[in-house]
Design an enzyme around this catalytic site. Structure first.
Site, short mmCIF file in Angstrom:
data_model
loop_
_atom_site.label_atom_id
_atom_site.label_comp_id
_atom_site.label_asym_id
_atom_site.label_seq_id
_atom_site.Cartn_x
_atom_site.Cartn_y
_atom_site.Cartn_z
N HIS B 35 0.84 -1.19 0.00
CA HIS B 35 0.00 0.00 0.00
C HIS B 35 0.88 1.25 0.00
O HIS B 35 1.31 1.71 1.06
CB HIS B 35 -0.91 -0.01 1.23
CG HIS B 35 -1.77 -1.23 1.32
ND1 HIS B 35 -1.28 -2.46 1.72
CD2 HIS B 35 -3.08 -1.43 1.05
CE1 HIS B 35 -2.27 -3.35 1.69
NE2 HIS B 35 -3.37 -2.75 1.29
N HIS B 269 -4.21 3.20 -3.24
CA HIS B 269 -4.31 2.57 -1.91
C HIS B 269 -3.55 1.25 -1.82
O HIS B 269 -2.63 1.12 -1.03
CB HIS B 269 -5.78 2.36 -1.56
CG HIS B 269 -5.99 1.54 -0.33
ND1 HIS B 269 -5.92 2.07 0.93
CD2 HIS B 269 -6.22 0.20 -0.16
CE1 HIS B 269 -6.10 1.10 1.82
NE2 HIS B 269 -6.29 -0.03 1.19
N GLU B 419 -18.25 -5.14 24.17
CA GLU B 419 -17.39 -6.32 24.31
C GLU B 419 -16.15 -6.22 23.44
O GLU B 419 -15.05 -6.60 23.86
CB GLU B 419 -18.17 -7.59 23.95
CG GLU B 419 -19.37 -7.89 24.85
CD GLU B 419 -20.63 -7.16 24.44
OE1 GLU B 419 -20.62 -6.48 23.39
OE2 GLU B 419 -21.64 -7.25 25.17
#
Lengths: 683, 683
Positions: B35, B269, B419
């Site tokens: 990337h 990207h 969580e």
């Protein structure tokens, strides 16, 4: 008796509300288990929604254009069950009395399919409110397609009641952002702002400005200062309806366990009030203290209006459908077909007709993209997308257009980097009906949406999950991106099909199978790397592959009597084929079994299973570039498993796999070991 | 050559920035994978942080009081590797050249433990920014304890660079809410606002007002309008430092792939720029077009200042430590012990000394709470909490006090109903060092934090997860709350210990074992329901239980020669004991094996494994109230598994389990089947 005296309208409402409250208390008390405080707090809201605002017809709970109501805080199930009972759904007083008991449909948390009127399985927090985004999205997509010819056949809202916990969960935050992005203006979420969590007041862990957060996402935010003020509920809902461009959050101030000695305490949340507290609470309500599951006659009469309103709404819809049928008969037929869950004739024809005899190597993610696009023209209900990996997952329906806030006529969804919301939204679309939906990401990130996959499996929703980059062969991205235990952990889940096709033919068959499912979700595991297509030599790809039977003999041993069976899935079927060639050259008659789906294979009759894996052939090797966990059931005591019981490694795919033991050499060595074991035993 | 001409300060910075950019481009190009665009965009920010603001000493990368830097967008790894190389960490130019190659420490995504200076494993989005919350929290807790006697020995910041994707992920949203709630003012997150995602511009899926969202959580929000404006970076950081009550989000406008022909496009990207684009980009930078991995001498000289600053900071800290040592010698010693990861002498004494010979039945969650409280007084570094289920998980350290925004001297954390953030934060605390941390929720919700559990396992972090309500025996909450496949799916994960103790003795041993781990996380699976303690009859509970060996003979067959072995975990060991009694009464000498940990058992030498499960005894039954998946490896071809391969059922626990086949009768029937199989084979 105060409670049942002839009541003025306001008093009648109070009577209704207290009926819901006491039914909820009684249900929890009798079960000696459950959550009384939230149903008590939310009773006015539920009452008002069900009797005045929800478009529903208890006589036809599957009506396509009904509003959807999702109790995202599923632990408040007695609220929903009480409302369903009063409204005339198929929930009896005995069902309420049997709350949480064996084989009763009134389960601890509402379960889709167990009771009419339950639109979604809730309890795992954040899931309901996120699935509701999918339902609201489905409504927009269907409205765009079917409201033609002057008819409005799809025009309904999605109502949600959500708890603090729902709004804290990441999945809900992801889906809230997307709901605003997609402009789902018919979605209304009531936030039960009770300022209590299990561990204490919300001050303990939840001090953000929730209203400002939702405004930041782009929601309309409204307030009900006191849920007991029924006019305030009506006013908020009226206001919510005025803005159809933004979803609405209604901050609704409530008091958990209202009227009980435990009001506004965490103790009111998750345990029965106790007989004495129940008595005192009923006293406070002006309710007969010793009553049990009491529904006053006036309340029954008041709730009769639900059926009347439902019948009227149904009749109005019938008119609209008649109009559509007159103007656009094919569209009307399509809507009815789609809402019934029936596939169109010939939907799979192009899939079945496609042959790969002369095709070059292709990654199974490419074949998957091909499958989607072979089916899409014949299956207009198919929509889907990816969590920002469309170009990698190859999930795009070509020329399908995007589904956006401005235009719902497209077929491609962009979920953003929100895998968990994607899963829940896919489920919500599927639960809504009229559409089939799929969502894609890398297999490694199946972990991010696992709770949503489980909810699909539990709820018998045929959601489709497209998981590409399915092994260490993805290469350089390394161990953070290389799945190891994901296949095993998905296979361990009940009622989920995990399909890992080996090449183009199997991939198309896998997609056909996925779309044929009506009561279980499917996870497709697909390669990044290219694989050669199999040449079955028969007439039909599908007959050749037998994906639908879970496993099949891909290449028989020379002479037809194998001494060794190699079992593989996905890309490792090719490894097995190469290993078989070597082993046969060395004189070992070797059968290669392709096993794209363990679950389907296990479901087959013994004849098929033993035909594929003969009990007499105990020399077996399974090979899969993944954790070996769970493969013993197929290779048996004498067999070997070639897999990866460690995390991956960052390197080009082939190098990574070889370094981790996935290779023809590795399979041949394992084959020699299992043959030695079997021969040793035979001596 | 322009690039290496003697440079004025600003020009020198540009030279440094372009060095990072070109190293990143070259690394990706040579690997032909990776990337490039984000490291290029963020180079000025990384440069400025590493050379001016980060308190770090490359000569002592494990320094306790260093600032933590987390590159949450781990795909931009070449940015971090380039900075580590320039700053004098042990990253060579050859390491950069070997980016993403087999056995190179410069993995595709940064991996904790692979390279000094990598503070956390990143790549799965949202994890780094959430773990950073744990690091900032650890700093506050440690500062509160150790900044005594006029010494300031803990005073560091946590810096994060995060992508759009990080901020979209639910886990990051959960942790951001908690970071503000806990007032973590030394946490600074730079958001790489490049307005590009893989699927296109952020307009495709991400249109919320991120700054407003963070403000709603309670963050300070600052802006850098152009990341190339180094003074703006300094100004934002100076401003961030002024507010120590709130974490800071710095909205940092960047241009992905800056200077390249692919600037501001998704193509920048995730794929190499290509040789020609690399050349054109270097040209645009005024860089030698044909250079490869070029580091100009001036840049080397400029980065020498990092070591100097580091040495100075280290010396200043040494003074503070000397002051602490003088004023509070025991505290100074404790800090050094804790940062080295050494346990205090006698930490387990109370755990080991506790006997249950006369104790009544207790749920293993209760015994777990007892274990925590037996250890806590002797292990001051132990902190923990629950995701709003403290009263159910029994995770509270009594008299430990709460860790709040106002007071970091407590030991109990309230994660809220978050969580996933809990998992990531536990990992971040653990990665920080100086503390051991645990987090609790129901086993079913382990699914919600699974990506964080995996990251702990991958990163060799000994995080401890306390999962209670571990089977259908939890009862009425029903299938949404009853774990089925969770044990199998956790066991499939590499480098994780799954411990399911059967009663009080085993539970204490399990906690001891959990706390002894240094390089792997532990998941404890604990019952809601009460279980009688075992009476081993020996001197010591721990010697009796052998939990540390994964499995052991709990009750030998009468006569000492078993015909049948029953294997069980957790509450089902009691089912197995009762079944053994029945089977022995009927004349079958039956051994009962308790197997609290499959992973540890598999690691034992063959002698132990065969002593516990003799190869000659092929009649075996495993019983566990969970999916059978994976049990074949212990029972073998002739064996049987009594488990639950469907979802649960809402009913009182015993009734639910019996209805699902978990019962003494079920085990006895299975025993008869396996005995028949073995006898049949013997005939």
């Amino acid at each position: 008796m105060d409670a049942t005296a002839t009541a003025a309208p306001a008093a009648l409402d109070t009577l209704c509300v207290n009926t819901i409250r006491t039914l909820s208390m009684d249900g929890v008390q009798r079960a000696n288990s459950g959550h009384p405080g939230t149903p008590m707090a939310l009773a006015p809201l539920g009452h008002r929604i069900f009797t005045r605002h929800l478009k529903h017809d208890p006589a036809d709970p599957a009506w396509a254009d009904r509003d959807r109501f999702v109790l995202s805080c599923g632990h408040a199930s007695m609220l929903l069950y009480s409302l369903l009972h009063l409204s005339g759904y198929g929930v009896s007083l005995d069902d309420l009395r049997n709350f949480r008991q064996l084989h009763s449909p009134t389960a601890g948390h509402p379960e889709l399919g167990e009771l009419p009127g339950v639109e979604y399985t809730t309890g795992p927090l954040g899931q309901g409110v996120s699935a509701a985004v999918g339902m609201a999205l489905a409504e927009r997509v269907l409205a765009d397609r079917f409201n033609r010819g002057g008819a409005t056949v799809i025009d309904h809202r999605t109502w949600v009641i959500a708890s603090d916990g729902d709004l804290m969960e990441g999945v809900a935050q992801e889906s809230a952002s997307l709901a605003a992005h997609l402009g789902l203006g018919k979605l209304v979420v009531f936030w039960d702002d009770n300022r209590i969590t299990i561990d204490g007041t919300t001050e303990v862990s939840f001090t953000e400005d929730v209203a400002a957060r939702y405004a930041a996402y782009g929601w309309q935010v409204l307030h009900i200062e006191d849920v007991d003020d029924l006019e305030a509920i009506d006013a908020a809902i009226a206001e919510a309806r005025t803005d159809e461009a933004r979803p609405t959050l209604v901050v609704t101030r409530t008091h958990i366990g209202i009227g009980s000695p435990r009001q506004d305490t965490p103790q009111a949340h998750g345990e029965p009030l106790g007989a004495e507290n129940v008595r005192l609470t009923k006293q406070a309500y002006g309710w007969p203290e010793d009553s049990d599951f009491l529904v006053p006659d006036e309340v029954r009469e008041a709730y009769a209006s639900v059926a009347e309103r439902g019948a009227e709404a149904g009749a109005a819809w019938d008119e609209q459908m008649a109009r559509l049928r007159a103007a656009e008969p094919e569209l009307a037929a399509e809507l009815q077909r789609r809402m019934s869950g029936t596939m169109p004739d010939g939907w799979a024809d192009d899939l079945v007709a496609t042959q790969f005899e002369d095709a070059g190597p292709a990654a199974t993610r490419q074949s998957s993209g091909q499958a989607i696009n072979l089916v899409a023209p014949r299956l207009p209900e198919l929509i889907g997308g990816s969590a920002d990996l469309a170009g990698s997952n190859l999930t795009t329906i070509k020329d399908g257009g995007d589904i956006t806030a401005a235009d719902a006529s497209g077929r491609n969804l962009h979920f953003g980097i929100r895998e968990h919301a994607m899963g829940a939204i896919i489920n919500g679309i599927t639960a809504h009906g009229g559409l089939r939906a799929f969502g894609g990401t890398f297999l490694i990130f199946s972990d991010y949406l696992r709770p949503a996959i489980r909810l699909a499996a539990l709820s018998k929703l045929p959601s489709i999950f497209v998981f590409t980059h399915d092994s260490v062969y993805l290469g350089e991205d390394g161990p953070t991106h290389q799945p190891i235990e994901q296949l095993a952990s998905l296979r361990a889940m009940p009622n989920l099909l995990v399909l890992r096709p080996a090449e183009a033919n199997e991939t198309l068959a896998a997609w056909k199978l996925a779309l044929e499912q009506t009561d279980r979700p499917v996870a497709l595991a697909l390669t990044r790397q290219k694989l050669a297509p199999f040449h079955y030599g028969g007439d039909s790809r599908l007959e050749g592959s037998s994906v639908e039977r879970g496993a099949y003999v891909l290449r028989e041993a020379t002479g037809g009597t194998p001494e060794l069976v190699l079992i593989a899935t996905g890309s490792e079927v090719h490894t097995a084929l190469d290993a078989a060639t070597r082993l046969e050259e060395d004189g070992t008659p070797t059968r290669v079994v392709s096993m794209p789906c363990q679950e389907l294979f296990v479901e087959q009759p013994r004849e098929w299973r033993e035909a594929v894996l003969p009990p007499t052939v105990r020399a077996r090797v399974a090979v899969e570039a993944a954790a070996t966990f769970g493969w013993e059931r197929f290779v048996g005591d004498a067999g070997e498993v070639v897999g990866i019981d460690r995390f991956g490694i960052s390197a080009p795919g082939e190098e990574a796999a070889t370094a981790l033991g996935i290779s023809v050499d590795g399979v041949v060595s394992a084959a020699h070991r299992t043959l030695a074991t079997v021969h040793g035993e035979a001596r």
